[in-house]
Each structure stands twice: as structure tokens, then as C-alpha cells.
Design a protein around this motif. Structure first.
Motif, PDB file in Angstrom:
ATOM      1  N   ALA A  62      -7.419  15.301   5.712  1.00 36.70           N
ATOM      2  CA  ALA A  62      -7.442  13.857   5.931  1.00 36.70           C
ATOM      3  C   ALA A  62      -8.625  13.484   6.817  1.00 36.70           C
ATOM      4  O   ALA A  62      -8.759  13.977   7.938  1.00 36.70           O
ATOM      5  N   TRP A  63      -9.479  12.619   6.298  1.00 34.68           N
ATOM      6  CA  TRP A  63     -10.636  12.173   7.068  1.00 34.68           C
ATOM      7  C   TRP A  63     -10.281  11.047   8.018  1.00 34.68           C
ATOM      8  O   TRP A  63     -10.917  10.876   9.059  1.00 34.68           O
ATOM      9  N   HIS A  64      -9.282  10.252   7.660  1.00 33.15           N
ATOM     10  CA  HIS A  64      -8.955   9.094   8.483  1.00 33.15           C
ATOM     11  C   HIS A  64      -7.466   8.781   8.390  1.00 33.15           C
ATOM     12  O   HIS A  64      -6.764   9.262   7.497  1.00 33.15           O
ATOM     13  N   ARG A  65      -6.996   7.978   9.313  1.00 36.44           N
ATOM     14  CA  ARG A  65      -5.582   7.631   9.384  1.00 36.44           C
ATOM     15  C   ARG A  65      -5.282   6.455   8.458  1.00 36.44           C
ATOM     16  O   ARG A  65      -6.021   5.463   8.426  1.00 36.44           O
ATOM     17  N   ALA A  66      -4.187   6.558   7.735  1.00 36.91           N
ATOM     18  CA  ALA A  66      -3.783   5.451   6.869  1.00 36.91           C
ATOM     19  C   ALA A  66      -3.315   4.284   7.715  1.00 36.91           C
ATOM     20  O   ALA A  66      -2.775   4.473   8.813  1.00 36.91           O
ATOM     21  N   PRO A  67      -3.514   3.047   7.261  1.00 36.25           N
ATOM     22  CA  PRO A  67      -3.051   1.886   8.035  1.00 36.25           C
ATOM     23  C   PRO A  67      -1.534   1.902   8.211  1.00 36.25           C
ATOM     24  O   PRO A  67      -0.807   2.476   7.388  1.00 36.25           O
ATOM     25  N   GLU A  68      -1.076   1.252   9.263  1.00 34.14           N
ATOM     26  CA  GLU A  68       0.338   1.298   9.617  1.00 34.14           C
ATOM     27  C   GLU A  68       1.240   0.741   8.519  1.00 34.14           C
ATOM     28  O   GLU A  68       2.374   1.185   8.355  1.00 34.14           O
ATOM     29  N   GLN A  69       0.754  -0.247   7.777  1.00 36.59           N
ATOM     30  CA  GLN A  69       1.603  -0.863   6.758  1.00 36.59           C
ATOM     31  C   GLN A  69       1.721  -0.027   5.492  1.00 36.59           C
ATOM     32  O   GLN A  69       2.531  -0.322   4.611  1.00 36.59           O
ATOM     33  N   ALA A  70       0.922   1.026   5.383  1.00 36.95           N
ATOM     34  CA  ALA A  70       0.977   1.879   4.197  1.00 36.95           C
ATOM     35  C   ALA A  70       2.269   2.693   4.200  1.00 36.95           C
ATOM     36  O   ALA A  70       2.710   3.193   5.235  1.00 36.95           O
ATOM     37  N   ARG A  71       2.864   2.841   3.036  1.00 38.10           N
ATOM     38  CA  ARG A  71       4.117   3.574   2.896  1.00 38.10           C
ATOM     39  C   ARG A  71       3.899   4.862   2.112  1.00 38.10           C
ATOM     40  O   ARG A  71       3.005   4.942   1.263  1.00 38.10           O
ATOM     41  N   LEU A 115       0.845  -1.189   0.000  1.00 38.90           N
ATOM     42  CA  LEU A 115       0.000   0.000   0.000  1.00 38.90           C
ATOM     43  C   LEU A 115       0.886   1.246   0.000  1.00 38.90           C
ATOM     44  O   LEU A 115       1.813   1.365   0.806  1.00 38.90           O
ATOM     45  N   PHE A 116       0.590   2.187  -0.894  1.00 43.00           N
ATOM     46  CA  PHE A 116       1.292   3.463  -0.940  1.00 43.00           C
ATOM     47  C   PHE A 116       0.267   4.573  -0.761  1.00 43.00           C
ATOM     48  O   PHE A 116      -0.731   4.632  -1.490  1.00 43.00           O
ATOM     49  N   HIS A 117       0.529   5.447   0.197  1.00 40.52           N
ATOM     50  CA  HIS A 117      -0.438   6.468   0.588  1.00 40.52           C
ATOM     51  C   HIS A 117      -0.037   7.829   0.023  1.00 40.52           C
ATOM     52  O   HIS A 117       1.103   8.285   0.199  1.00 40.52           O
ATOM     53  N   LEU A 118      -0.985   8.459  -0.654  1.00 43.72           N
ATOM     54  CA  LEU A 118      -0.813   9.818  -1.143  1.00 43.72           C
ATOM     55  C   LEU A 118      -1.620  10.733  -0.221  1.00 43.72           C
ATOM     56  O   LEU A 118      -2.841  10.826  -0.350  1.00 43.72           O
ATOM     57  N   PRO A 119      -0.980  11.400   0.745  1.00 44.48           N
ATOM     58  CA  PRO A 119      -1.733  12.182   1.731  1.00 44.48           C
ATOM     59  C   PRO A 119      -2.489  13.342   1.092  1.00 44.48           C
ATOM     60  O   PRO A 119      -1.994  13.988   0.164  1.00 44.48           O
ATOM     61  N   ALA A 120      -3.675  13.587   1.587  1.00 47.83           N
ATOM     62  CA  ALA A 120      -4.471  14.728   1.144  1.00 47.83           C
ATOM     63  C   ALA A 120      -4.367  15.836   2.189  1.00 47.83           C
ATOM     64  O   ALA A 120      -4.059  15.584   3.356  1.00 47.83           O
ATOM     65  N   ARG A 121      -4.634  17.061   1.771  1.00 46.78           N
ATOM     66  CA  ARG A 121      -4.556  18.186   2.699  1.00 46.78           C
ATOM     67  C   ARG A 121      -5.586  18.061   3.814  1.00 46.78           C
ATOM     68  O   ARG A 121      -5.324  18.369   4.971  1.00 46.78           O
TER      69      ARG A 121
END
Length: 223
Positions: free
Chosen positions: A172-181, A164-170
């Protein structure tokens, strides 16, 4: 594909960082990034990259727009800027506007992930509306296949397993899972990805990504 010999102004306000660049022949002539507000980042960044590139406004050949999904305000402000510049283009050139090419933020992120050597399958995702993610699953390392992929909206508890690769938004409604990079590299490090076949497409003007139609509750009236 857009003409790489021209100088192109890139606007990407889809995420936390606003990125503005002047691109030509797979290299950056000017580059700016800002985590300030989207309005400040876009217009200050545009002035910065033009000065760094040593170009006048008239020497810009067209616009590269990252349409989202992502920060709604940032996407709208970038689109409004390009549309305003096109109006000015038309006034100065007998109705002729500089061209606009557009690409999706998740498509661009996936291209950067592949350019950095990651091996599919993987999923790149960003915030959608509250309780949902926008995701794109990449199952091949052929960059040309990216244009065939469509972002999907899924419940926040239904992210795929695997890389999983996370593209953060300005916003954020929720926290990305810990394994996301986070993305392994930035667009500044890989300007060549803009030349990937079909990553960008020609459009009439800049239009933000609209993945979900708003839902309205019917007003029952006063009781």
C-alpha cells in the motif's frame, strides 16, 4: 462462457489475501485463503483445494485467473504458475493446454458488491503506483455492463465523491480515505458471480494487468 460442468482452478493473488479455489456449477468444491506470502499461498492453497475437492490434478478442466490491478508480485507469480502448468499440459497432451479464462480484480470486486445488494453509483479502487489509485466507477446495477468498464488511474487526491469501496493491495502506497469501505462480502460467499455474462474472457495464457507503462529518466552521462 466457460463450461460450468468442468472443475476450474481459480487463482487470485491480486490483494492482501491470496485466494485459491476449485469451482464447479456455481459452488466451491475446495477453498483456501492465506495472508502469507503469495508464493506460499498459491502453491499450498492449490494442494489444499485439490485435496478438499477430492480431485486429482488431471481432473481440473482449466484455470480462472484474476489479472489485477493489484499486487504486482502476486499477479506475476499466479501467471507464472498457470503458464508452467500449461507447458506441462502441452507435454502430456500432444501440445494441447487446458483453457485459461481471465477477469479484472476491480470487475470481480464490483460484481461482489452488486451481489451483496449495494446500489450504484459507487467506485471501487485499489493501489496503483506511488501517488495514484486505480479506480473503476460503476453507475448501473446491471452486472452485464461491468465488462464494458475500464479501470482508470487517478491522482491519490482525486478520488470521486460518493460511495467508495477499497480493495487493499499487499503493497500500500497510501492510506484509503476514512469514508472508504471494505468489500461487503467475499468470493467464497458468492461463487455464483463467476457465471455472470462476460465477467471472464477466454485468453491464450495468464497475463497480469498492465495499467501504466514504466517511466525512465534519461541518463545524461558522467560530467
Amino acid at each position: 462462457m466457460f463450461d460450468a460442468k468442468n472443475s476450474w482452478l481459480l487463482l487470485d493473488a491480486s490483494g492482501v489475501t491470496v485466494r485459491v479455489g476449485v469451482w464447479q456449477n456455481s459452488r466451491w468444491l475446495g477453498w483456501s485463503k492465506s495472508e502469507a506470502g503469495a508464493l506460499e499461498g498459491l502453491f499450498t492453497g492449490t494442494n489444499t483445494v485439490l485435496a478438499e475437492a477430492g480431485l486429482k490434478w488431471e481432473e481440473i478442466g482449466g484455470y480462472l485467473y484474476v489479472e489485477g490491478p493489484g499486487s504486482v508480485l502476486g499477479l506475476r507469480l499466479a501467471a507464472m504458475a498457470i503458464r508452467a502448468w500449461q507447458v506441462d499440459d502441452a507435454a502430456r497432451a500432444n501440445g494441447k493446454c487446458r483453457p485459461v479464462w481471465s477477469c479484472g480484480s476491480l470487475h470481480l470486486a464490483a460484481a461482489l458488491i452488486l451481489a451483496d445488494g449495494a446500489r450504484p453509483p459507487f467506485t471501487v479502487f485499489t493501489d496503483a503506483r506511488q501517488g495514484f489509485w486505480q479506480i473503476m466507477e460503476v453507475k448501473t446495477n446491471d452486472p452485464a455492463e461491468l465488462s464494458t468498464l475500464t479501470p482508470q488511474e487517478v491522482n491519490e487526491a482525486e478520488l470521486p465523491t460518493g460511495q467508495l469501496f477499497h480493495l487493499p493491495a499487499r503493497k500500500a502506497w497510501h492510506r484509503a480515505p476514512e469514508q472508504a469501505r471494505p468489500l461487503p462480502s467475499s468470493l467464497r460467499e458468492h461463487p455464483e458471480v463467476l457465471m455472470l455474462p462476460l465477467l471472464f474472457r477466454a485468453v491464450e495464457t495468464a497475463t497480469p494487468y498492465a495499467g501504466h507503462a514504466p517511466e525512465y529518466k534519461k541518463w545524461a552521462g558522467a560530467k
